[in-house]
Each structure stands twice: as structure tokens, then as C-alpha cells.
Scaffold this motif. Structure first.
Motif, mmCIF file in Angstrom:
data_model
loop_
_atom_site.group_PDB
_atom_site.id
_atom_site.type_symbol
_atom_site.label_atom_id
_atom_site.label_comp_id
_atom_site.label_asym_id
_atom_site.label_seq_id
_atom_site.Cartn_x
_atom_site.Cartn_y
_atom_site.Cartn_z
ATOM 1 N N ALA A 278 26.172 -4.878 32.356
ATOM 2 C CA ALA A 278 26.828 -4.918 31.051
ATOM 3 C C ALA A 278 26.149 -3.982 30.063
ATOM 4 C CB ALA A 278 26.800 -6.338 30.499
ATOM 5 N N ASP A 279 26.970 -3.151 29.415
ATOM 6 C CA ASP A 279 26.483 -2.341 28.302
ATOM 7 C C ASP A 279 26.760 -3.038 26.972
ATOM 8 O OD1 ASP A 279 25.756 0.142 29.808
ATOM 9 O OD2 ASP A 279 27.880 0.039 30.338
ATOM 10 N N ILE A 280 27.777 -3.888 26.994
ATOM 11 C CA ILE A 280 28.169 -4.672 25.815
ATOM 12 C C ILE A 280 28.541 -6.069 26.283
ATOM 13 C CG2 ILE A 280 29.709 -4.828 23.809
ATOM 14 C CD1 ILE A 280 30.446 -1.883 24.273
ATOM 15 N N VAL A 281 28.133 -7.064 25.528
ATOM 16 C CA VAL A 281 28.566 -8.437 25.775
ATOM 17 C C VAL A 281 29.169 -8.967 24.480
ATOM 18 C CG1 VAL A 281 27.859 -10.811 26.280
ATOM 19 C CG2 VAL A 281 26.822 -8.910 27.536
ATOM 20 N N VAL A 282 30.353 -9.537 24.576
ATOM 21 C CA VAL A 282 30.951 -10.168 23.408
ATOM 22 C C VAL A 282 31.168 -11.639 23.738
ATOM 23 C CG1 VAL A 282 32.797 -10.144 21.703
ATOM 24 C CG2 VAL A 282 32.133 -8.015 22.836
ATOM 25 N N VAL A 283 30.629 -12.498 22.893
ATOM 26 C CA VAL A 283 30.685 -13.933 23.130
ATOM 27 C C VAL A 283 31.718 -14.582 22.218
ATOM 28 C CG1 VAL A 283 29.373 -16.086 23.175
ATOM 29 C CG2 VAL A 283 28.244 -13.927 23.757
ATOM 30 N N GLY A 284 32.629 -15.327 22.825
ATOM 31 C CA GLY A 284 33.614 -16.088 22.058
ATOM 32 C C GLY A 284 33.789 -17.452 22.699
ATOM 33 N N VAL A 285 32.883 -18.361 22.375
ATOM 34 C CA VAL A 285 32.892 -19.671 23.031
ATOM 35 C C VAL A 285 33.204 -20.800 22.058
ATOM 36 C CG1 VAL A 285 31.373 -19.003 24.917
ATOM 37 C CG2 VAL A 285 30.370 -19.812 22.775
ATOM 38 N N GLY A 286 33.807 -20.464 20.921
ATOM 39 C CA GLY A 286 34.221 -21.508 19.996
ATOM 40 C C GLY A 286 33.453 -21.491 18.701
ATOM 41 N N GLY A 287 33.754 -22.483 17.887
ATOM 42 C CA GLY A 287 33.116 -22.563 16.584
ATOM 43 C C GLY A 287 32.842 -23.998 16.196
ATOM 44 N N ARG A 288 32.101 -24.155 15.116
ATOM 45 C CA ARG A 288 31.797 -25.474 14.569
ATOM 46 C C ARG A 288 32.273 -25.521 13.120
ATOM 47 N NH1 ARG A 288 26.597 -24.262 16.854
ATOM 48 N NH2 ARG A 288 26.159 -25.465 18.740
ATOM 49 N N PRO A 289 32.939 -26.593 12.716
ATOM 50 C CA PRO A 289 33.354 -26.693 11.323
ATOM 51 C C PRO A 289 32.131 -26.719 10.406
ATOM 52 C CG PRO A 289 33.777 -28.754 12.504
ATOM 53 C CD PRO A 289 33.386 -27.740 13.521
ATOM 54 N N LEU A 290 32.192 -25.953 9.334
ATOM 55 C CA LEU A 290 31.068 -25.842 8.413
ATOM 56 C C LEU A 290 31.107 -26.966 7.379
ATOM 57 C CD1 LEU A 290 31.070 -21.981 7.938
ATOM 58 C CD2 LEU A 290 29.137 -23.326 8.759
ATOM 59 N N THR A 291 30.533 -28.083 7.756
ATOM 60 C CA THR A 291 30.516 -29.246 6.871
ATOM 61 C C THR A 291 29.097 -29.651 6.463
ATOM 62 O OG1 THR A 291 30.474 -30.765 8.773
ATOM 63 C CG2 THR A 291 32.639 -30.152 7.895
ATOM 64 N N GLY A 292 28.110 -28.908 6.933
ATOM 65 C CA GLY A 292 26.715 -29.275 6.711
ATOM 66 C C GLY A 292 26.332 -29.487 5.259
ATOM 67 N N LEU A 293 26.890 -28.687 4.351
ATOM 68 C CA LEU A 293 26.546 -28.803 2.928
ATOM 69 C C LEU A 293 26.949 -30.158 2.350
ATOM 70 C CD1 LEU A 293 27.627 -25.325 1.497
ATOM 71 C CD2 LEU A 293 25.302 -26.207 1.640
ATOM 72 N N PHE A 294 27.860 -30.835 3.026
ATOM 73 C CA PHE A 294 28.442 -32.046 2.448
ATOM 74 C C PHE A 294 28.121 -33.312 3.246
ATOM 75 C CE2 PHE A 294 31.003 -28.212 2.152
ATOM 76 C CZ PHE A 294 30.903 -27.961 0.793
ATOM 77 N N LYS A 295 27.240 -33.182 4.244
ATOM 78 C CA LYS A 295 26.862 -34.321 5.072
ATOM 79 C C LYS A 295 26.312 -35.455 4.206
ATOM 80 C CE LYS A 295 27.609 -32.963 9.371
ATOM 81 N NZ LYS A 295 28.541 -33.680 10.267
ATOM 82 N N GLY A 296 26.798 -36.655 4.476
ATOM 83 C CA GLY A 296 26.302 -37.811 3.752
ATOM 84 C C GLY A 296 26.902 -37.993 2.368
ATOM 85 N N GLN A 297 27.731 -37.040 1.953
ATOM 86 C CA GLN A 297 28.320 -37.119 0.611
ATOM 87 C C GLN A 297 29.811 -37.434 0.646
ATOM 88 O OE1 GLN A 297 26.706 -34.205 -2.395
ATOM 89 N NE2 GLN A 297 26.202 -33.046 -0.542
ATOM 90 N N VAL A 298 30.457 -37.170 1.796
ATOM 91 C CA VAL A 298 31.882 -37.443 1.945
ATOM 92 C C VAL A 298 32.107 -38.162 3.275
ATOM 93 C CG1 VAL A 298 32.731 -35.516 0.545
ATOM 94 C CG2 VAL A 298 32.236 -35.160 2.979
ATOM 95 N N GLU A 299 33.186 -38.897 3.356
ATOM 96 C CA GLU A 299 33.526 -39.578 4.591
ATOM 97 C C GLU A 299 34.026 -38.561 5.614
ATOM 98 O OE1 GLU A 299 36.370 -43.280 6.151
ATOM 99 O OE2 GLU A 299 36.182 -42.836 3.992
ATOM 100 N N GLU A 300 33.599 -38.706 6.868
ATOM 101 C CA GLU A 300 33.990 -37.775 7.923
ATOM 102 C C GLU A 300 34.707 -38.497 9.059
ATOM 103 O OE1 GLU A 300 31.235 -34.647 9.082
ATOM 104 O OE2 GLU A 300 29.863 -35.304 7.502
ATOM 105 N N GLU A 301 35.497 -37.748 9.797
ATOM 106 C CA GLU A 301 36.199 -38.295 10.953
ATOM 107 C C GLU A 301 36.579 -37.154 11.890
ATOM 108 O OE1 GLU A 301 40.295 -40.817 11.968
ATOM 109 O OE2 GLU A 301 39.277 -41.137 10.050
ATOM 110 N N LYS A 302 36.404 -37.369 13.173
ATOM 111 C CA LYS A 302 36.766 -36.389 14.201
ATOM 112 C C LYS A 302 36.183 -35.002 13.928
ATOM 113 C CE LYS A 302 40.997 -38.767 15.626
ATOM 114 N NZ LYS A 302 42.469 -38.683 15.828
#
Length: 460
Positions: A278-302
């Protein structure tokens, strides 16, 4: 540093943020994939509608980590990497994705909207309605819409050996795309390994092949796009890609990388023991919802922030839209979280309208969303509407060697058609399958449905 106060703030520079701009408020948004709309109008994005509503200068701020004004992210995995006539900014600033006016930086200034770029928010105190930047700046708001979208999952997060080698790329922002463009120029006729078989994997494999690179896709699932595709649907795309010269390795994952003396990736080690150059590798294995700033401050589900049908969270004056919102999906009577630009745009727009209705003491209709996904690569273009659950019926010509392939699939649950997929449909035919998914007509005979195929949808 001095504290800045806005009636409404949009935090983030994605398409949902643009919708949110339609009305003055705070929106946090980095959507994963802002796909170009199929010539559909949604009353304009937020900023455009915001201006129509006569927002006063100084009431609205948009805060984005990126250094450029909001743009249509789908261009990054498609036209931005084209070898000929590639897309470049300012050509795909929002709202061109829905056929609207391009909102250049000057537009925001003219409307009195504060466009605050290159600013990363590292703390959100919902109780005091305060956002704090990495530089220590403080932003106060009255209404906040969380539209932070998703961040890409990186192999370095899992300690994969050699995952920090040069030329191992991810695609999320325009800077990432610029980096890929330069690497493609440096590695002409080189070898590319695409890690992942979802949206990014399929779209980038196609565009890399257009750049005359030797492309190999690797993914652990039994077929590509398993979250949506059936085995029958996937067989067509895998065969089509193979006929284009793209190698596909299924059922294994990348477990390590080796690099040369310059630190550039040179090999991909697979779990099954194979080693790929490989001369180039491109990774596309998904993402994570960016909720970290609000952890513990709002109700979460799924995995997301729980909202009502107006996208209002458990905290007063705080809304969530797009990837991060887990909302009541009326058509299926259950809570869901959806990762796609179509929902990002529509949910953002709906939240803005709900906010203004609330401020005016008026009631507002429930969000009644029909799931919609689509993609384009090579000369192919597919659309899907509804839910992909239950039995399936494949119809049409899905031979990868056909000159003009055209096929689709219906999903049937409890005797009703709940989902429909179509490759190479006309605008009218795509509207027909959307109607089927919305109306959910009975499917009395699966064999008859297979024979009728697209004709069934067109007569509903």
C-alpha cells in the motif's frame, strides 16, 4: 478574555448548522456525511430562513472548529477527488446542495451573523448556558441546538500497530480532502487499500479508481454496506466494482501496518495472515456521535441525546438534531437515531420551526420522518426509503455485467411493504418507491411482487 453573548448561537459549520441558522439559536454540528440533495427543497437551510425571518444583527453566532464557512461535505468523497474538473471551495458552500444560493463568508457579514471560525468548544455548561473554547473564550446563549454530528473512528484509537504511519488517511473535513489530493499526486499509479466497506469505502474506492490507482477494499462483513444492503443487492455492487478492477477482500480486518524509512505506510497486515502492499490507506470504519461535551447533563438513549418530536432535549432551551439526536420516529412508533444528511437537514429545520413556534406560543406538528439514504459512484446511483426489516423481494436486472443495470428490492414486514431500494431510477421512479415506503401497501404475494417489480410502486 471578554465574554460574548448571543441570543442564538450555532456551534459547528455543517449543513444542519446552516438549517439552524434559519432562526437565531445555537447549533453544534459536524455532520458525518452531508450528502447533496436530489433537487429537493426544504424551505432553505437555516441561515437562509434565518435571514428571511429578519434576525437582528448580533443576535446569531455560528461557531465552527473549521477555518472555512459551512460547506456540503459529501463533495469531499466524490467530486473533490475527481482527477478532472474537481470541486473546490467556494463552489460547494451551502446551500448549493439543495439548489440554493451559495452562502459565502460575505453573506453572513451582510446579514449581521457572527461567523466564528477556527474555534473549538471544549466545555459546555448547560446549567449556566455557557460554551468555553480551547482558547478560553466564553460564549453565552439563550437557546442551544446540539448538532455536533459524528467523529470518525480511527485505528489509532484501538492501538493498531503502525496506524500512525504517514499516508494513512481519514476523510471528514476539507483539510483531510486536501491531504488526500496531494498524496494522490505523489503516488501516481500507486496502490490504495480502502479499509471499510460502507459509504466511505464504496465511494472512495470508486473515486480512487478514477484516479488510475490500484484499489483494494478490505472489510470484515460477508458483504458490503451490511447495515442496509441485502446479500442480493451487495452482490451487484461487488461484481460491478470487481469488473472495474477493484479487488475486494471480505471477512477479515487490518491488524497492523508497516512503514518505510520515511515513515510512510508500505504494507497492510490482515488478520487472516495476508499482507497487502500500500502506498495509500484510507480508513472508513464508521463514526461516533459527538455527545461528549454534554455527558451527564442531558438524558441519553441509544447512543444519542434523547429528544421529543420537536428535538427538545431534557434540558430547557437545549435541542439536539442530526446524528446526535435519538428522537421519536412517528412512522414506526419507536425511538431511533439516524446518521444521514437528509435527516440532519430536516431535523435541524424542524427544530428551528419548533423553537419559533414555542416562542410565539403556538403548537407545532410532530416530526414525521421517512428514512432516506442514497449514494452515487461511477455511473451508478441508488436510493432507499423506509425500513430494511423483514422478508425481501429482489426485482429487475442486477447483473454486474449489464450495460444498463436497473434493479430494486422491497422489504416486507407483517404483510406490508415497509422499505424500498432502487438502483438507476428516474426521479419519478424514485418518488414512487418513496411513496410505497410511506404508504406501506399490502404485499399479498411475494412471487407476484417480484414479477411486477418497479411497476408495483409506479401504480401506487
Amino acid at each position: 478574555m471578554a465574554e460574548k453573548t448571543f441570543k442564538y448561537v450555532i456551534l459547528g459549520g455543517g449543513v444542519a448548522a446552516e438549517r439552524e441558522k434559519e432562526r437565531s439559536f445555537v447549533v453544534v454540528y459536524w455532520d458525518k456525511e452531508i450528502e447533496k440533495a436530489e433537487k429537493q427543497k426544504y424551505e432553505g437551510y437555516a441561515a437562509r430562513e434565518f435571514a428571511k425571518q429578519g434576525v437582528k444583527p448580533g443576535e446569531l453566532a455560528i461557531i465552527s472548529k473549521e477555518l472555512v464557512a459551512p460547506y456540503e461535505r459529501p463533495a469531499l468523497s466524490k467530486a473533490y477527488l475527481f482527477p478532472e474538473s474537481p470541486a473546490r471551495l467556494p463552489g460547494f458552500h451551502v446551500c448549493v446542495g439543495s439548489g440554493g444560493e451559495r452562502l459565502l463568508p460575505e453573506w453572513y457579514a451582510e446579514k449581521g451573523i457572527a461567523l466564528i471560525l477556527g474555534t473549538e468548544i471544549v466545555k459546555a455548561d448547560l446549567a449556566s448556558k455557557t460554551l468555553i473554547s480551547a482558547a478560553g473564550e466564553s460564549f453565552k446563549y439563550h437557546v442551544l441546538i446540539i448538532a455536533t454530528g459524528s467523529s470518525v473512528i480511527k485505528l489509532t484509537d484501538f492501538g493498531v500497530q503502525g496506524a500512525d504511519s504517514k499516508n494513512i488517511c481519514y476523510l471528514r473535513e476539507v483539510d483531510d480532502a486536501d491531504k488526500l489530493v496531494e498524496i494522490i499526486k505523489q503516488k501516481k499509479n500507486g496502490k490504495v487499500v480502502i479499509v471499510g466497506g460502507g459509504y466511505i469505502g464504496l465511494e472512495l474506492s470508486a473515486v480512487m479508481k478514477l484516479n488510475n490507482l490500484d484499489v483494494c477494499m478490505v472489510y470484515p462483513e460477508p458483504w458490503c454496506m451490511p447495515r442496509l444492503f441485502t446479500a442480493g443487492i451487495a452482490a451487484f455492487y461487488e461484481g460491478y466494482y470487481a469488473n472495474k478492477g477493484i479487488k475486494i477482500i471480505k471477512g477479515t480486518v487490518a491488524v497492523g501496518f508497516t512503514s518505510d524509512a520515511n515513515g510512510e505506510v508500505k504494507e497492510v497486515k490482515l488478520k487472516d495472515g495476508r499482507v497487502l502492499e500500500a502506498d495509500i490507506v484510507v480508513v472508513g470504519v464508521g463514526g461516533r456521535p459527538l455527545t461528549g461535551l454534554f455527558k451527564g447533563q442531558v438524558e441519553e438513549e441509544k447512543g444519542g441525546i434523547k429528544t421529543d418530536s420537536s428535538f427538545k432535549s431534557s434540558v430547557h432551551d437545549v435541542y439536539a438534531v442530526g446524528d446526535v439526536a435519538t428522537f421519536p420516529m412517528k412512522i414506526y412508533n419507536e425511538m431511533r437515531r439516524v446518521e444521514h444528511v437528509d435527516h440532519a437537514r430536516k431535523s435541524a429545520e424542524h427544530a428551528v420551526k419548533a423553537i419559533f413556534a414555542s416562542e410565539g406560543g403556538k403548537s407545532f406538528e410532530e416530526y414525521d420522518y421517512l428514512p432516506f439514504f442514497y449514494s452515487r459512484s461511477f455511473n451508478l446511483s441508488w436510493q432507499f426509503y423506509g425500513d430494511n426489516v423483514g422478508e425481501t423481494v429482489l426485482f429487475g436486472d442486477n447483473s454486474p455485467t449489464s450495460e444498463n443495470p436497473k434493479f430494486g428490492t422491497y422489504w416486507i414486514k407483517e404483510g406490508k411493504i415497509v422499505g424500498a431500494f432502487l438502483e438507476s431510477g428516474t426521479p419519478e421512479e424514485n418518488k414512487a418507491i418513496a411513496k410505497v415506503a410511506r404508504v406501506q401497501p399490502p404485499a399479498e404475494s411475494l412471487d407476484q411482487l417480484a414479477k411486477e417489480g418497479l411497476t408495483f410502486a409506479c401504480k401506487i
